[in-house]
Structure formats: structure tokens, C-alpha cells
Design a protein around this motif. Structure first.
Motif, PDB file in Angstrom:
ATOM      1  N   HIS A 289       5.244   6.879  16.774  1.00 47.21           N
ATOM      2  CA  HIS A 289       4.307   7.028  15.660  1.00 47.21           C
ATOM      3  C   HIS A 289       3.529   5.736  15.401  1.00 47.21           C
TER       4      HIS A 289
ATOM      5  N   ASN B  61      -0.439   5.752  15.415  1.00 48.44           N
ATOM      6  CA  ASN B  61      -1.150   5.263  14.229  1.00 48.44           C
ATOM      7  C   ASN B  61      -2.025   4.055  14.537  1.00 48.44           C
TER       8      ASN B  61
ATOM      9  N   GLU C 223       9.999   9.415  11.217  1.00 46.21           N
ATOM     10  CA  GLU C 223       9.194  10.647  11.248  1.00 46.21           C
ATOM     11  C   GLU C 223       7.698  10.379  11.190  1.00 46.21           C
ATOM     12  N   CYS C 224       7.296   9.158  10.784  1.00 40.19           N
ATOM     13  CA  CYS C 224       5.860   8.883  10.660  1.00 40.19           C
ATOM     14  C   CYS C 224       5.478   7.463  11.062  1.00 40.19           C
TER      15      CYS C 224
ATOM     16  N   SER D  47       1.466   2.367   7.381  1.00 37.36           N
ATOM     17  CA  SER D  47       1.622   3.205   8.573  1.00 37.36           C
ATOM     18  C   SER D  47       0.611   2.881   9.659  1.00 37.36           C
TER      19      SER D  47
END
Length: 237
Positions: free
Chosen positions: A52, A56, A128-129, A188
Motif C-alpha cells: 500500500h 500510495n 490494510e491501507c 498515507s
């Protein structure tokens, strides 16, 4: 929504909340349960987290321990700026790093004009992100996360959690004996916006680059697996 409808809704909300004690509120919150966790792209939390990070538009590196982490940071700074300088908060975990091992020259304090890179220490991270949780306070100025062109973040592999809820709980708990943090920044990726002509521009409201250094005893192919999952070709690795 009309002003009259808005007033009616807010009146009902206030009415339903009036007189509810802390115990009742806690019971109702617990009754809600947790939202379902997103399916991770890989059973390994580190691989999923880094996947991720790459998706991102961040970059990442691995380090076995803190001495290697400092060397990794030193190489990044030299490749980017031909310098070993950065600004770091007065967080005790940052102050205790073996800076001489990597020849890094930190300035502890708040980011100023001219500071090209800043280093933060994540209190938690969500697989998860790909988000990192940075507490703010006297030793961790929020401006260090936002002002410099490059933002580097150290993440201990032991502080990885599968989802946002568990990561937030860890970040809020803090070290034993310390009060809850004043604030938490959840980051993120690098700053970006697509508001102008639908063209993605990085660095619009903050750092242009976001580099995560994951520290711990990790599988040797962790980084390669994450990059491959993210769709990177061999030449891009």
C-alpha cells in the motif's frame, strides 16, 4: 438540505444524546462492534503494508535494526540532496538513534524554511491501507510532517497492525505511564491533489516525497514481493 431540515435533524440528535452517561455511551459503542477488515493482499503484514505504501506513491526501504536504519537514511539523503542533514523532533526514540553509524547530521526541533528533509517515528501503522500514525506534541511537531520537501518515517515492524482500528488503539495507548497524545496525524502518502484539470500534482500541500523505513527482522524478499504485488516491473525495482 434546507436550514429547517438541518435544525430538525440536529434537534433530534441532541435530544437522543441528552442525559446519556459515560457507561451507557460506552455500552452502545461496544454494541456496534467493529467494521469488517479489508482483505489484505498478502498474509504477511509487512508485505501488505509496503504494497500500500507503493500504491500510495511512497517509497520504502528495509532495515534489520536501528543502526542499519540510520545508514539507510544517510544513503537516501545523499542520493537526494548530496547532504546528510535533516530535521527531527525531540522524540526520545529519535534522539537515541546511533546517528554516527550513518554519518547523519540531525537538527532536533521544528522544521524551518530551508529544511529539505524531516524524520518522524511512527507510533503505529496499518497494513490494510499503508497508513502511518504520528503522534503530535512537544517532542513531535506536526509541522515536521508537513513542511519539508521529503518526509521520512521510521516504522518498527512490531508496531504494524492489520487494520486502522487496531493501529489507532496502539497509537492512542502510547508508552506506559504517559498521557494520551495531544493529536495524531494519519499519513498515507506524499501530499497530492488532482483538483486542477484532473492532473495529479504531488507536493501541493505538503511533502513531495514520502519514504518509509521499516525496521525489524523481516523476510529477505519482503520488499521485492511488495513491489511485485504493486505492479512494479523488474526494471523499476
Amino acid at each position: 438540505m434546507t436550514d429547517e431540515a438541518r435544525r430538525e435533524i440536529l434537534t433530534r440528535v441532541r435530544g437522543s444524546c441528552r442525559g446519556a452517561g459515560a457507561v451507557r455511551i460506552g455500552e452502545e459503542l461496544n454494541a456496534l462492534g467493529r467494521s469488517p477488515v479489508a482483505q489484505l493482499p498478502d498474509p504477511d503484514l509487512a508485505v501488505s503494508f509496503l504494497y500500500h505504501v507503493f500504491r500510495n506513491r511512497g517509497s520504502a526501504a528495509l532495515a534489520r535494526d536501528r543502526s542499519e536504519a540510520v545508514r539507510v537514511i544517510g544513503r537516501y539523503l545523499y542520493e537526494r540532496f548530496r547532504s546528510h542533514k535533516l530535521v527531527a523532533g525531540n522524540d526520545s526514540r529519535l534522539a537515541a538513534l546511533p546517528w554516527r553509524d550513518g554519518g547523519v547530521l540531525p537538527r532536533f526541533g521544528i522544521a524551518q524554511d530551508g529544511d529539505q528533509a524531516a524524520l518522524s517515528y511512527a507510533s503505529a501503522a496499518a497494513a490494510e491501507c499503508g497508513s502511518v500514525f504520528l503522534v503530535t506534541g512537544k517532542g513531535n511537531p506536526a509541522s515536521n510532517n508537513l513542511l519539508p520537501e521529503d518526509h521520512l518515517v521510521l516504522v518498527d515492524a512490531g508496531d504494524l497492525r492489520p487494520d486502522l482500528d487496531q493501529a489507532l488503539e496502539l497509537a492512542q495507548s502510547g508508552p506506559a505511564g504517559q498521557a494520551r497524545p495531544r493529536g495524531i496525524n494519519i499519513i498515507s502518502g506524499p501530499s497530492s491533489t488532482g483538483d486542477i484539470a484532473l492532473q495529479l500534482v504531488q507536493g501541493a500541500h505538503g511533502p513531495r516525497r514520502w519514504h518509509v523505513v521499516l525496521v525489524g527482522d523481516l523476510a529477505a524478499d519482503t520488499l521485492v514481493r511488495a513491489r511485485q504485488l504493486a505492479g512494479f516491473t523488474q526494471s523499476e525495482e
